[in-house]
Scaffold this motif. Structure first.
Motif, PDB file in Angstrom:
ATOM      1  N   ALA A   1      44.886  57.760  32.370  1.00 25.16           N
ATOM      2  CA  ALA A   1      44.155  56.524  32.075  1.00 25.16           C
ATOM      3  C   ALA A   1      43.612  55.855  33.335  1.00 25.16           C
ATOM      4  O   ALA A   1      44.139  56.009  34.438  1.00 25.16           O
ATOM      5  N   TYR A   2      42.561  55.100  33.122  1.00 26.58           N
ATOM      6  CA  TYR A   2      41.967  54.245  34.141  1.00 26.58           C
ATOM      7  C   TYR A   2      41.645  52.917  33.457  1.00 26.58           C
ATOM      8  O   TYR A   2      41.615  52.834  32.225  1.00 26.58           O
ATOM      9  N   THR A   3      41.411  51.876  34.235  1.00 26.25           N
ATOM     10  CA  THR A   3      41.137  50.571  33.647  1.00 26.25           C
ATOM     11  C   THR A   3      39.691  50.149  33.874  1.00 26.25           C
ATOM     12  O   THR A   3      39.070  50.502  34.872  1.00 26.25           O
ATOM     13  N   THR A   4      39.195  49.375  32.920  1.00 28.70           N
ATOM     14  CA  THR A   4      37.936  48.659  33.098  1.00 28.70           C
ATOM     15  C   THR A   4      38.260  47.174  33.137  1.00 28.70           C
ATOM     16  O   THR A   4      39.213  46.716  32.488  1.00 28.70           O
ATOM     17  N   VAL A   5      37.477  46.424  33.895  1.00 35.62           N
ATOM     18  CA  VAL A   5      37.778  45.020  34.149  1.00 35.62           C
ATOM     19  C   VAL A   5      36.583  44.144  33.787  1.00 35.62           C
ATOM     20  O   VAL A   5      35.452  44.446  34.174  1.00 35.62           O
ATOM     21  N   GLU A   6      36.848  43.085  33.041  1.00 33.75           N
ATOM     22  CA  GLU A   6      35.832  42.073  32.746  1.00 33.75           C
ATOM     23  C   GLU A   6      36.365  40.722  33.209  1.00 33.75           C
ATOM     24  O   GLU A   6      37.544  40.411  33.025  1.00 33.75           O
ATOM     25  N   LEU A   7      35.492  39.930  33.814  1.00 34.79           N
ATOM     26  CA  LEU A   7      35.897  38.622  34.315  1.00 34.79           C
ATOM     27  C   LEU A   7      35.017  37.526  33.749  1.00 34.79           C
ATOM     28  O   LEU A   7      33.810  37.699  33.603  1.00 34.79           O
ATOM     29  N   ALA A   8      35.643  36.410  33.420  1.00 35.95           N
ATOM     30  CA  ALA A   8      34.933  35.218  32.967  1.00 35.95           C
ATOM     31  C   ALA A   8      35.384  34.051  33.827  1.00 35.95           C
ATOM     32  O   ALA A   8      36.588  33.808  33.983  1.00 35.95           O
ATOM     33  N   LYS A   9      34.436  33.346  34.400  1.00 34.77           N
ATOM     34  CA  LYS A   9      34.769  32.199  35.230  1.00 34.77           C
ATOM     35  C   LYS A   9      35.221  31.054  34.330  1.00 34.77           C
ATOM     36  O   LYS A   9      34.493  30.643  33.430  1.00 34.77           O
TER      37      LYS A   9
ATOM     38  N   PRO B   1      39.291  21.537  43.098  1.00 29.69           N
ATOM     39  CA  PRO B   1      38.801  20.885  44.315  1.00 29.69           C
ATOM     40  C   PRO B   1      37.382  21.328  44.638  1.00 29.69           C
ATOM     41  O   PRO B   1      36.999  22.470  44.394  1.00 29.69           O
ATOM     42  N   GLY B   2      36.614  20.435  45.197  1.00 31.56           N
ATOM     43  CA  GLY B   2      35.271  20.789  45.605  1.00 31.56           C
ATOM     44  C   GLY B   2      35.281  21.713  46.813  1.00 31.56           C
ATOM     45  O   GLY B   2      36.220  21.705  47.617  1.00 31.56           O
ATOM     46  N   ASP B   3      34.246  22.508  46.947  1.00 32.52           N
ATOM     47  CA  ASP B   3      34.140  23.399  48.091  1.00 32.52           C
ATOM     48  C   ASP B   3      33.894  22.609  49.371  1.00 32.52           C
ATOM     49  O   ASP B   3      33.239  21.556  49.366  1.00 32.52           O
ATOM     50  N   THR B   4      34.412  23.125  50.468  1.00 33.72           N
ATOM     51  CA  THR B   4      34.053  22.630  51.791  1.00 33.72           C
ATOM     52  C   THR B   4      33.279  23.746  52.489  1.00 33.72           C
ATOM     53  O   THR B   4      33.024  24.804  51.902  1.00 33.72           O
ATOM     54  N   ASP B   5      32.916  23.527  53.741  1.00 32.36           N
ATOM     55  CA  ASP B   5      32.202  24.570  54.474  1.00 32.36           C
ATOM     56  C   ASP B   5      33.044  25.820  54.666  1.00 32.36           C
ATOM     57  O   ASP B   5      32.501  26.927  54.803  1.00 32.36           O
ATOM     58  N   THR B   6      34.366  25.664  54.636  1.00 29.29           N
ATOM     59  CA  THR B   6      35.236  26.792  54.973  1.00 29.29           C
ATOM     60  C   THR B   6      36.296  27.123  53.929  1.00 29.29           C
ATOM     61  O   THR B   6      37.047  28.084  54.116  1.00 29.29           O
ATOM     62  N   VAL B   7      36.389  26.368  52.857  1.00 27.17           N
ATOM     63  CA  VAL B   7      37.417  26.605  51.841  1.00 27.17           C
ATOM     64  C   VAL B   7      36.811  26.481  50.450  1.00 27.17           C
ATOM     65  O   VAL B   7      36.028  25.566  50.181  1.00 27.17           O
ATOM     66  N   ALA B   8      37.176  27.411  49.572  1.00 25.57           N
ATOM     67  CA  ALA B   8      36.730  27.341  48.178  1.00 25.57           C
ATOM     68  C   ALA B   8      37.834  27.875  47.280  1.00 25.57           C
ATOM     69  O   ALA B   8      38.604  28.760  47.671  1.00 25.57           O
ATOM     70  N   TRP B   9      37.907  27.301  46.067  1.00 22.57           N
ATOM     71  CA  TRP B   9      38.850  27.766  45.044  1.00 22.57           C
ATOM     72  C   TRP B   9      38.052  28.214  43.825  1.00 22.57           C
ATOM     73  O   TRP B   9      37.067  27.586  43.446  1.00 22.57           O
ATOM     74  N   ARG B  10      38.488  29.295  43.220  1.00 22.56           N
ATOM     75  CA  ARG B  10      37.860  29.765  41.992  1.00 22.56           C
ATOM     76  C   ARG B  10      38.942  30.183  40.999  1.00 22.56           C
ATOM     77  O   ARG B  10      40.028  30.608  41.378  1.00 22.56           O
ATOM     78  N   GLN B  11      38.620  30.049  39.719  1.00 18.71           N
ATOM     79  CA  GLN B  11      39.534  30.469  38.654  1.00 18.71           C
ATOM     80  C   GLN B  11      38.789  31.424  37.735  1.00 18.71           C
ATOM     81  O   GLN B  11      37.685  31.135  37.279  1.00 18.71           O
ATOM     82  N   TRP B  12      39.420  32.561  37.457  1.00 22.37           N
ATOM     83  CA  TRP B  12      38.805  33.575  36.608  1.00 22.37           C
ATOM     84  C   TRP B  12      39.807  34.025  35.541  1.00 22.37           C
ATOM     85  O   TRP B  12      41.007  34.149  35.811  1.00 22.37           O
ATOM     86  N   THR B  13      39.312  34.285  34.344  1.00 22.04           N
ATOM     87  CA  THR B  13      40.110  34.955  33.327  1.00 22.04           C
ATOM     88  C   THR B  13      39.763  36.439  33.390  1.00 22.04           C
ATOM     89  O   THR B  13      38.589  36.819  33.295  1.00 22.04           O
ATOM     90  N   ILE B  14      40.791  37.265  33.564  1.00 22.23           N
ATOM     91  CA  ILE B  14      40.607  38.697  33.756  1.00 22.23           C
ATOM     92  C   ILE B  14      41.058  39.435  32.499  1.00 22.23           C
ATOM     93  O   ILE B  14      42.176  39.258  32.034  1.00 22.23           O
TER      94      ILE B  14
END
Length: 227
Positions: free
Chosen positions: A159-167, A174-187
């Motif tokens: 077996a192998y996996t396939t991946v789908e992501l939804a933001k 938190p808001g992005d800065t010039d050097t830091v960002a946060w993201r959340q994804w459902t995998i």
């Protein structure tokens, strides 16, 4: 942050175990590319998972319930079926693109070329998606556990996996800065056997911490946590 509902099935347990096989699901106290001085605040709602697999009976599923990381890294002769994205395939100045690409690589497994889930983490580190510190953590991690029953089942079907992501984010991020960002994804991860076998897809939520040295520089993933 209120994360989307995660199905509490055996398949979901598998997804969490695979994620926890990657050391680095812990709080980040600064990194080599961030401009934070080690003082970045944690993402609201992110459940930080620090123990490595097998460290404690209370931190995750047992090896019999799901695959665990292998003790040694493999050197696959070929990429996983379908391939995985590389940093040069995306706009590295876009944190969305970098976060999505890194998670896709981390959750892509192929039992024909991987000994266990850990190999996907090492492959992601070697590709250049991660900060040097996080990449080193993934490469250096060792587990005394052998692949579990679920991985053995996958292997029997090649077996192998396939991946789908939804933001999936909300206003508390938190808001992005010039050097830091946060993201959340459902995998959503689905295993497919080369013999036609399939298994119910798994779903989990990943919080991604991205950093870069300065505005205009490429983003890199400094940490991933799951819930």
């Amino acid at each position: 942050m209120t994360a989307p509902s995660v199905r509490r099935t055996a398949a979901t347990v598998l997804a969490l175990a695979l994620a926890l096989a990657l050391p680095g699901c812990g709080a980040v106290g600064g990194d080599d590319q961030g401009g934070s001085g080690g003082k970045e605040r944690a993402h609201p709602g992110a459940t930080r998972q620090s123990p490595a697999p097998g460290a404690s009976a209370g931190t995750g599923p047992s090896p019999d319930a799901s695959p665990s990381a292998t003790g040694e890294a493999s050197e696959p002769a070929e990429p996983p079926k379908g391939g995985v994205p590389k940093p040069e395939d995306v706009d590295q100045k876009d944190p969305d693109a970098v976060g999505k690409g890194a998670l896709t690589a981390m959750w892509t497994y192929d039992t024909d070329v991987d000994r266990g889930p850990r190999d996907a983490g090492v492959r992601t580190a070697d590709a250049g998606w991660l900060t040097e510190t996080y990449a080193r953590r993934l490469r250096d991690h060792r587990s005394g556990s052998a692949p579990g029953a679920q991985w053995e089942t996958w292997s029997q079907h090649r077996a192998y996996t396939t991946v789908e992501l939804a933001k999936t984010e909300d206003a508390s991020k938190p808001g992005d800065t010039d050097t830091v960002a946060w993201r959340q994804w459902t995998i959503t991860t689905a295993p497919h056997g080369r013999d036609g076998w399939k298994q119910q897809p798994t779903t989990t939520v990943a919080f991604v911490h991205l950093v870069r040295a300065a505005a205009g520089k490429p983003w890199r993933v400094a940490d991933v946590s799951v819930r």
